[in-house]
Design a protein around this motif. Structure first.
Motif, PDB file in Angstrom:
ATOM      1  N   PHE A 154       0.841  -1.209   0.000  1.00  0.00           N
ATOM      2  CA  PHE A 154       0.000   0.000   0.000  1.00  0.00           C
ATOM      3  C   PHE A 154       0.873   1.256   0.000  1.00  0.00           C
ATOM      4  N   SER A 155       1.896   1.278   0.856  1.00  0.00           N
ATOM      5  CA  SER A 155       2.770   2.453   0.971  1.00  0.00           C
ATOM      6  C   SER A 155       3.538   2.698  -0.324  1.00  0.00           C
ATOM      7  N   ILE A 156       4.026   1.616  -0.940  1.00  0.00           N
ATOM      8  CA  ILE A 156       4.772   1.741  -2.199  1.00  0.00           C
ATOM      9  C   ILE A 156       3.873   2.287  -3.307  1.00  0.00           C
ATOM     10  N   VAL A 157       2.669   1.705  -3.413  1.00  0.00           N
ATOM     11  CA  VAL A 157       1.725   2.144  -4.453  1.00  0.00           C
ATOM     12  C   VAL A 157       1.331   3.600  -4.234  1.00  0.00           C
ATOM     13  N   TYR A 158       1.065   3.957  -2.978  1.00  0.00           N
ATOM     14  CA  TYR A 158       0.708   5.343  -2.655  1.00  0.00           C
ATOM     15  C   TYR A 158       1.828   6.287  -3.098  1.00  0.00           C
ATOM     16  N   PHE A 159       3.056   5.951  -2.751  1.00  0.00           N
ATOM     17  CA  PHE A 159       4.201   6.797  -3.083  1.00  0.00           C
ATOM     18  C   PHE A 159       4.388   6.919  -4.596  1.00  0.00           C
ATOM     19  N   ILE A 160       4.305   5.795  -5.303  1.00  0.00           N
ATOM     20  CA  ILE A 160       4.515   5.797  -6.755  1.00  0.00           C
ATOM     21  C   ILE A 160       3.481   6.674  -7.463  1.00  0.00           C
ATOM     22  N   PHE A 161       2.204   6.494  -7.119  1.00  0.00           N
ATOM     23  CA  PHE A 161       1.157   7.244  -7.816  1.00  0.00           C
ATOM     24  C   PHE A 161       1.120   8.710  -7.395  1.00  0.00           C
ATOM     25  N   ASN A 162       1.341   8.981  -6.119  1.00  0.00           N
ATOM     26  CA  ASN A 162       1.393  10.367  -5.661  1.00  0.00           C
ATOM     27  C   ASN A 162       2.531  11.113  -6.355  1.00  0.00           C
ATOM     28  N   THR A 163       3.685  10.470  -6.434  1.00  0.00           N
ATOM     29  CA  THR A 163       4.851  11.079  -7.077  1.00  0.00           C
ATOM     30  C   THR A 163       4.623  11.266  -8.573  1.00  0.00           C
ATOM     31  N   PHE A 164       3.977  10.287  -9.202  1.00  0.00           N
ATOM     32  CA  PHE A 164       3.748  10.366 -10.647  1.00  0.00           C
ATOM     33  C   PHE A 164       2.812  11.529 -11.000  1.00  0.00           C
ATOM     34  N   ILE A 165       1.739  11.674 -10.239  1.00  0.00           N
ATOM     35  CA  ILE A 165       0.790  12.764 -10.505  1.00  0.00           C
ATOM     36  C   ILE A 165       1.472  14.120 -10.320  1.00  0.00           C
ATOM     37  N   MET A 166       2.239  14.251  -9.235  1.00  0.00           N
ATOM     38  CA  MET A 166       2.931  15.514  -8.981  1.00  0.00           C
ATOM     39  C   MET A 166       4.008  15.786 -10.028  1.00  0.00           C
ATOM     40  N   SER A 167       4.610  14.729 -10.561  1.00  0.00           N
ATOM     41  CA  SER A 167       5.648  14.893 -11.584  1.00  0.00           C
ATOM     42  C   SER A 167       5.055  15.412 -12.891  1.00  0.00           C
ATOM     43  N   ILE A 168       3.860  14.942 -13.228  1.00  0.00           N
ATOM     44  CA  ILE A 168       3.182  15.463 -14.421  1.00  0.00           C
ATOM     45  C   ILE A 168       2.913  16.952 -14.240  1.00  0.00           C
ATOM     46  N   MET A 169       2.443  17.307 -13.046  1.00  0.00           N
ATOM     47  CA  MET A 169       2.166  18.711 -12.753  1.00  0.00           C
ATOM     48  C   MET A 169       3.445  19.546 -12.836  1.00  0.00           C
ATOM     49  N   LEU A 170       4.530  19.025 -12.258  1.00  0.00           N
ATOM     50  CA  LEU A 170       5.806  19.742 -12.264  1.00  0.00           C
ATOM     51  C   LEU A 170       6.330  19.930 -13.682  1.00  0.00           C
ATOM     52  N   SER A 171       6.117  18.933 -14.533  1.00  0.00           N
ATOM     53  CA  SER A 171       6.618  19.007 -15.917  1.00  0.00           C
ATOM     54  C   SER A 171       5.997  20.176 -16.679  1.00  0.00           C
ATOM     55  N   PHE A 172       4.765  20.557 -16.324  1.00  0.00           N
ATOM     56  CA  PHE A 172       4.124  21.708 -16.967  1.00  0.00           C
ATOM     57  C   PHE A 172       4.855  23.007 -16.620  1.00  0.00           C
ATOM     58  N   TYR A 173       5.300  23.098 -15.363  1.00  0.00           N
ATOM     59  CA  TYR A 173       5.888  24.342 -14.878  1.00  0.00           C
ATOM     60  C   TYR A 173       7.344  24.517 -15.304  1.00  0.00           C
ATOM     61  N   ILE A 174       8.121  23.426 -15.306  1.00  0.00           N
ATOM     62  CA  ILE A 174       9.547  23.562 -15.626  1.00  0.00           C
ATOM     63  C   ILE A 174       9.858  23.123 -17.049  1.00  0.00           C
ATOM     64  N   ASN A 175       8.805  22.711 -17.783  1.00  0.00           N
ATOM     65  CA  ASN A 175       8.956  22.342 -19.193  1.00  0.00           C
ATOM     66  C   ASN A 175       9.991  21.235 -19.388  1.00  0.00           C
ATOM     67  N   LYS A 176       9.918  20.227 -18.528  1.00  0.00           N
ATOM     68  CA  LYS A 176      10.810  19.076 -18.628  1.00  0.00           C
ATOM     69  C   LYS A 176       9.992  17.818 -18.894  1.00  0.00           C
ATOM     70  N   ASN A 177      10.678  16.782 -19.379  1.00  0.00           N
ATOM     71  CA  ASN A 177      10.044  15.497 -19.618  1.00  0.00           C
ATOM     72  C   ASN A 177       9.455  14.934 -18.326  1.00  0.00           C
ATOM     73  N   VAL A 178       8.270  14.315 -18.420  1.00  0.00           N
ATOM     74  CA  VAL A 178       7.593  13.778 -17.234  1.00  0.00           C
ATOM     75  C   VAL A 178       8.453  12.739 -16.522  1.00  0.00           C
ATOM     76  N   LEU A 179       9.088  11.851 -17.287  1.00  0.00           N
ATOM     77  CA  LEU A 179       9.907  10.804 -16.670  1.00  0.00           C
ATOM     78  C   LEU A 179      11.109  11.399 -15.945  1.00  0.00           C
ATOM     79  N   TYR A 180      11.674  12.474 -16.507  1.00  0.00           N
ATOM     80  CA  TYR A 180      12.787  13.152 -15.829  1.00  0.00           C
ATOM     81  C   TYR A 180      12.318  13.667 -14.466  1.00  0.00           C
ATOM     82  N   CYS A 181      11.158  14.335 -14.451  1.00  0.00           N
ATOM     83  CA  CYS A 181      10.607  14.857 -13.192  1.00  0.00           C
ATOM     84  C   CYS A 181      10.278  13.716 -12.232  1.00  0.00           C
TER      85      CYS A 181
END
Length: 422
Positions: A154-181
């Protein structure tokens, strides 16, 4: 929300819809049940969440919060429905002090942002809960031992998905690839989450057997961990501010290179990221690049600000700045590691540079990165006696001097960066 770019609007709406859809689906499939737990317990954990969220520590891309420990404890004790209510309430009523001294809270934050933050936290709970139930996880401290593996999942899945969603959001702001973020955030955030798992489990156990008073005992080390990290961040911030002040003092004396050291630092970090430097090495390199010209403090203003070309004698005086800088920094305990970069950033890969004529692997890669960044910024910048070079001209210079002036690997990395730009 109307002022947001179209793709960001689509992303926000998709997260809203996904969260509501998954919640309804979880109810329908009995992965989540609407429960009516003791309101005092729910209120207690809500207050803890508000407090921990309000005291989140942020430094550059790193954030440290003890909220996940509270979320995990409430999930173990009360299940997904109540833990979701607690987490949403914590986010709605948190008050965060910003760097400019103002406060961010529900009443001055845009509604779409607040909803998004709530979804970012609750959607991973619903997804993690699916895995928890599917592999046999049960709620309550009495079932904790047999549910350890599901809880870790549960903790691993929570961390992975929480981080992934925030990384997509971050990629919009810094104009970087989602996987990089994404991979950058995983490396930065995993320590926080791993540290909070045992605290969350202990918090649930102590609350089960010692109720509200017992929680205060386990909260002490959690608060202490947060405070230690906050002190660390404060010291790092003061350290960077001191370096920036020193850099600004240097550049204030040289009117022709205003902003030069900062640009060299930006180019250096850009190259180092391509070379897979970790966050710690990136920070050290950035400081070295910012201070590479610190020795100019010991050079006459008349020479630094001369509008025309320098004489041989004047140029020899300028060349002394690398050793002057090294001698200054070797006496500063926390900046001694910068010394070799400062001393050798005018060396060449073929050994024809100064001050010692070192070559190839006699010099560290950090120095070669700063050396190239320094040269590139000098090429790009207009001088009284010439115009800055174009991108194509800089590419030509790097290709012609790779393996002689510049380290071949460093030159290749920056050539790829330049060629990838429109």
């Amino acid at each position: 929300m109307k002022d947001l770019p179209k793709r960001q609007k689509i992303f926000f709406v998709s997260i809203y819809i996904s969260t509501v859809t998954l919640f309804i689906l979880s109810l329908f499939l009995n992965y989540i049940s609407i429960t009516y737990d003791d309101w005092k317990v729910v209120l207690f954990f809500t207050i803890l969440t508000i407090i921990t969220e309000s005291f989140t520590v942020i430094y550059l891309e790193i954030s440290f919060s003890t909220t996940f420990a509270i979320t995990l404890a409430s999930y173990i004790l009360l299940g997904p429905f109540s833990s979701t209510i607690i987490l949403i309430s914590g986010f709605l009523f948190r008050i965060i002090k910003l760097e400019d001294g103002t406060y961010n809270h529900f009443f001055n934050a845009p509604l779409y942002g607040t909803l998004f933050n709530c979804c970012v936290q609750t959607l991973p709970i619903f997804i993690g809960n699916y895995f928890y139930i599917t592999i046999g996880g049960k709620f309550g401290v009495n079932n904790l031992f047999e549910s350890i593996v599901p809880l870790i999942i549960f903790s691993i899945v929570y961390f992975i998905f929480n981080t992934f969603i925030m990384s997509i959001m971050l990629s919009f702001y810094i104009n970087k690839n989602v996987l990089y973020c994404y991979f950058s955030n995983i490396k930065l955030g995993i320590i926080n989450y791993v540290a909070m798992i045992p605290f969350g489990v202990m918090l649930a156990i102590i609350f089960q057997y010692y109720n509200f008073r017992g929680v205060i005992i386990i909260l002490c080390p959690i608060v202490l961990a947060r405070q230690i990290f906050a002190m660390y961040i404060e010291s790092k911030t003061q350290y960077i501010q001191t370096v920036e002040a020193l850099m600004n003092a240097i550049e204030a004396r040289d009117e022709y290179t205003q902003g030069h050291s900062r640009r060299v630092a930006e180019i250096s970090v850009e190259i180092a990221k391509k070379l897979k430097y970790n966050q710690w090495k990136l920070e050290k390199l950035m400081v070295a690049a910012m201070l590479h010209d610190v020795g100019k403090i010991g050079v006459s203003d008349n020479i630094l600000n001369k509008p025309g070309k320098l004489t041989i004698e004047e140029f020899n005086k300028i060349k002394e700045h690398s050793e002057i800088g090294y001698n200054i920094l070797k006496e500063v305990k926390n900046l001694q590691y910068v010394g070799p970069v400062v001393k050798h950033h005018h060396e060449r890969y073929d050994g024809k540079g100064y001050p010692e004529g070192k070559m190839e692997e006699e010099i560290g890669l950090d120095t070669y990165i700063v050396q190239l960044a320094d040269a590139v910024d000098a090429m790009e910048t207009d001088r009284p006696y010439r115009k800055g070079l174009s991108k194509d001209e800089i590419i030509s210079e790097l290709e012609n001097n790779s393996g002689t002036q510049f380290h071949p690997e460093v030159a290749e990395v920056y050539l790829n960066i330049l060629k990838s730009r429109a």
